[in-house]
Design a protein around this motif. Sequence first.
Motif, PDB file in Angstrom:
ATOM      1  N   ASP A  70       1.239  -1.045  -0.099  1.00 48.53           N
ATOM      2  CA  ASP A  70      -0.432   0.052  -0.019  1.00 48.53           C
ATOM      3  C   ASP A  70       1.409   1.567   0.169  1.00 48.53           C
ATOM      4  O   ASP A  70       0.361   2.451  -0.317  1.00 48.53           O
ATOM      5  CB  ASP A  70      -0.279  -0.217   1.261  1.00 48.53           C
ATOM      6  CG  ASP A  70      -2.185   1.081   0.971  1.00 48.53           C
ATOM      7  OD1 ASP A  70      -2.876   0.842  -0.049  1.00 48.53           O
ATOM      8  OD2 ASP A  70      -2.602   2.091   1.734  1.00 48.53           O
ATOM      9  N   GLU A  72      -0.574   0.302 -12.811  1.00 51.27           N
ATOM     10  CA  GLU A  72      -0.270  -1.024 -11.012  1.00 51.27           C
ATOM     11  C   GLU A  72      -1.063  -2.133 -11.914  1.00 51.27           C
ATOM     12  O   GLU A  72      -2.357  -2.174 -11.891  1.00 51.27           O
ATOM     13  CB  GLU A  72      -0.575   0.556 -10.380  1.00 51.27           C
ATOM     14  CG  GLU A  72      -0.670   1.098 -10.026  1.00 51.27           C
ATOM     15  CD  GLU A  72      -1.357   1.802  -8.519  1.00 51.27           C
ATOM     16  OE1 GLU A  72      -1.946   2.046  -8.844  1.00 51.27           O
ATOM     17  OE2 GLU A  72      -0.087   2.880  -7.938  1.00 51.27           O
ATOM     18  N   LYS A 122      -1.301   8.278 -15.088  1.00 50.48           N
ATOM     19  CA  LYS A 122      -0.582   7.233 -14.214  1.00 50.48           C
ATOM     20  C   LYS A 122       0.131   6.357 -14.493  1.00 50.48           C
ATOM     21  O   LYS A 122      -0.196   5.594 -16.030  1.00 50.48           O
ATOM     22  CB  LYS A 122      -1.458   7.472 -12.896  1.00 50.48           C
ATOM     23  CG  LYS A 122      -2.440   6.444 -12.928  1.00 50.48           C
ATOM     24  CD  LYS A 122      -3.588   6.813 -12.180  1.00 50.48           C
ATOM     25  CE  LYS A 122      -3.251   6.096 -10.122  1.00 50.48           C
ATOM     26  NZ  LYS A 122      -3.269   4.784 -10.587  1.00 50.48           N
ATOM     27  N   GLY A 131      -7.360  -2.063  -3.496  1.00 56.35           N
ATOM     28  CA  GLY A 131      -8.172  -1.445  -4.199  1.00 56.35           C
ATOM     29  C   GLY A 131      -7.536  -1.561  -5.834  1.00 56.35           C
ATOM     30  O   GLY A 131      -8.024  -0.695  -6.867  1.00 56.35           O
ATOM     31  N   LEU A 132      -6.907  -2.814  -5.881  1.00 56.64           N
ATOM     32  CA  LEU A 132      -6.420  -3.409  -7.714  1.00 56.64           C
ATOM     33  C   LEU A 132      -7.219  -4.272  -8.218  1.00 56.64           C
ATOM     34  O   LEU A 132      -6.960  -5.665  -6.901  1.00 56.64           O
ATOM     35  CB  LEU A 132      -4.525  -3.387  -7.358  1.00 56.64           C
ATOM     36  CG  LEU A 132      -4.064  -1.691  -7.418  1.00 56.64           C
ATOM     37  CD1 LEU A 132      -2.736  -1.587  -7.038  1.00 56.64           C
ATOM     38  CD2 LEU A 132      -4.528  -0.960  -8.987  1.00 56.64           C
ATOM     39  N   ALA A 173       2.098   6.298  -6.755  1.00 61.46           N
ATOM     40  CA  ALA A 173       1.425   7.339  -7.437  1.00 61.46           C
ATOM     41  C   ALA A 173       1.561   9.192  -7.322  1.00 61.46           C
ATOM     42  O   ALA A 173       0.850  10.234  -7.342  1.00 61.46           O
ATOM     43  CB  ALA A 173      -0.452   7.049  -6.835  1.00 61.46           C
ATOM     44  N   SER A 174       2.998   9.262  -6.157  1.00 66.35           N
ATOM     45  CA  SER A 174       3.226  10.603  -6.013  1.00 66.35           C
ATOM     46  C   SER A 174       5.076  10.773  -6.576  1.00 66.35           C
ATOM     47  O   SER A 174       5.123  11.677  -6.989  1.00 66.35           O
ATOM     48  CB  SER A 174       3.241  10.906  -4.642  1.00 66.35           C
ATOM     49  OG  SER A 174       4.509   9.767  -3.613  1.00 66.35           O
ATOM     50  N   LEU A 231       2.648   1.568  -3.434  1.00 65.52           N
ATOM     51  CA  LEU A 231       1.561   1.764  -4.047  1.00 65.52           C
ATOM     52  C   LEU A 231       1.134   3.295  -4.235  1.00 65.52           C
ATOM     53  O   LEU A 231       1.002   4.338  -5.435  1.00 65.52           O
ATOM     54  CB  LEU A 231       0.292   1.765  -4.529  1.00 65.52           C
ATOM     55  CG  LEU A 231       0.289  -0.199  -5.021  1.00 65.52           C
ATOM     56  CD1 LEU A 231      -1.476  -1.262  -3.967  1.00 65.52           C
ATOM     57  CD2 LEU A 231       0.265   0.040  -6.931  1.00 65.52           C
ATOM     58  N   GLY A 232       1.291   4.424  -3.227  1.00 69.74           N
ATOM     59  CA  GLY A 232       1.298   5.549  -3.006  1.00 69.74           C
ATOM     60  C   GLY A 232       2.672   6.597  -3.176  1.00 69.74           C
ATOM     61  O   GLY A 232       2.072   7.150  -3.856  1.00 69.74           O
ATOM     62  N   LEU A 233       3.726   5.765  -3.626  1.00 69.25           N
ATOM     63  CA  LEU A 233       4.884   6.305  -3.567  1.00 69.25           C
ATOM     64  C   LEU A 233       4.696   6.081  -4.956  1.00 69.25           C
ATOM     65  O   LEU A 233       4.872   6.905  -6.159  1.00 69.25           O
ATOM     66  CB  LEU A 233       6.341   5.942  -3.103  1.00 69.25           C
ATOM     67  CG  LEU A 233       6.330   5.482  -1.511  1.00 69.25           C
ATOM     68  CD1 LEU A 233       7.345   4.370  -1.146  1.00 69.25           C
ATOM     69  CD2 LEU A 233       6.375   7.063  -1.491  1.00 69.25           C
TER      70      LEU A 233
END
Lengths: 257, 271
Positions: free
Chosen positions: B154, B176, B173, B204-205, B161-162, B157-159
């Motif tokens: 998780d 993933e 984007k 959520g993937l 996205a940023s 996945l945050g990284l």
Amino acid sequence: MKKAAAATPASVIDLRFGQVGLLQVRLREVDAPAIKAELAARIASAPQFFQHTGVCLDLSALEHPPEVATLRGIVEAIRLAGMITVGVSDASPTADQLAPALDLPVLAGFRQLSRPPAQLVRAAKAAAQPAPEAVSEPEPEIAPPPPTSGLVHTQPVRSGQRVYARERDLIVTAAVGAGAEVMADGCVHVYGTLRGRAMAGVRGDTNARLFCQEFRAELVAIAGVFRVFETLPEELAGHPVQAWLEGEALRFSRFGV
Amino acid sequence: MTEIIVVTSGKGGVGKTTTSASLACGLARTGKRVAVIDFDIGLRNLDLIMGCERRVVYDFVNVINGDCTLKQALIKDKRIDTLFVLAASQTRDKDALTAEGVRKVLDELIADGFDFILCDSPAGIEKGAHLAMYYADRAVVVVNPEVSSVRDSDRILGLLASKTERAEKGGTKVREHLLLTRYSPTRVAAGEMLSIADVKDILGLDVIGVIPESPQVLSASNAGTPVIMMDESDAAAAYGDAVARLLGDESLPMRFIDEPKKGFFARVFGG
């Protein structure tokens, strides 16, 4: 969140006035041993959350101005509890006199003027409107009017990420992962599973609420009043839940029951 | 058109390198030109899994520092003509990698006409992992069906996205994908492991592949053969399916995700 007050492109530092989260300890009594005991008990419920946390002493609830020596004892009690006192709030003449003696700054916050609670609530509401700036913003520049619609966040908020909606509501249409933080000056809405931390009314709006589709939060806070969920209550876990403040107490309820 | 795919996870020991090796082989078997790069500077493993550890002369850091040309450092696989390995340096540390250096190597591979560049990320979220994902077009997040791995994924996945070039430049984007490894249907049925649905729900993937727990993964690693090359292995078949899905075949059903049915003899005599 922060606005540069003075910075030139070539300078090695930025001077900024900004707002940061700070634990406020509002003193009701000035009994240092009792404060120490109560701090220890509170911290035991969530030690990680308080470790090395900066603390602001709020003197507004005290009837009489405390002695400097007494306050020193309290600062020491806080230090022994693992936290660091970084300032004194309550911009009354009391604090103005006491703070220099303690070598601490006076932090003028959102609740800058010692007002009765009813006025506080109104001030918090007013913060959502552009007209009377209840916040003591030090920067003289003209702030654009805050957006009236909430901040809509459609991507999942992943572990380690933080989303903050300044001066408005936050609406998250995906899940908030464990270890993530969602914060708003207004209400927080999560139309997904809330596994992380949610903080509504972070600048003191006691009318702010939290709403979520599937409640599995680690921590919920409203206007600084928080609750850590080490184990989720059976009646809330996995259900649509709202949280609000009643006086100083956080209340939770399920929707659709 | 070159696609850069990062294989990452946050947590260590979940099967990133095993997955990188097998996906690289699987993609190269279809005739695509594939380069697989080990970003784990100082702890190089990919060359072992690929069975080319004795052929490493120059490595990724040498190329970045200009000690050799990219052609000299790329190790051609002995099994598949279109597959190349760029090994990590075992003697340097992760500070040897720079964003410009990585970009230069990637650009050279793109100019060389590679179809896929696989970046095998180190564990953690520091420099090596950051640079492995920074230029990615797609990400395969390897996750074990257990809570700490899911939590770290998780975070990753945050990284993604940023902290990637795509995120910073505000383009489309990074695509993933989740890949579950070490999945044991029996343990899921016994409630000892998170199910595919649990992992999908938390992260959520969608899942691009489910690799069953298999003793052959270890024996393949020890033999220096990517497990996808082991015939008659469930793990190989599952990696094969994941490669097909990566190439766009979304109709493939997931295999090896249900508890094996006991046969007549097993039922009678106890399996």
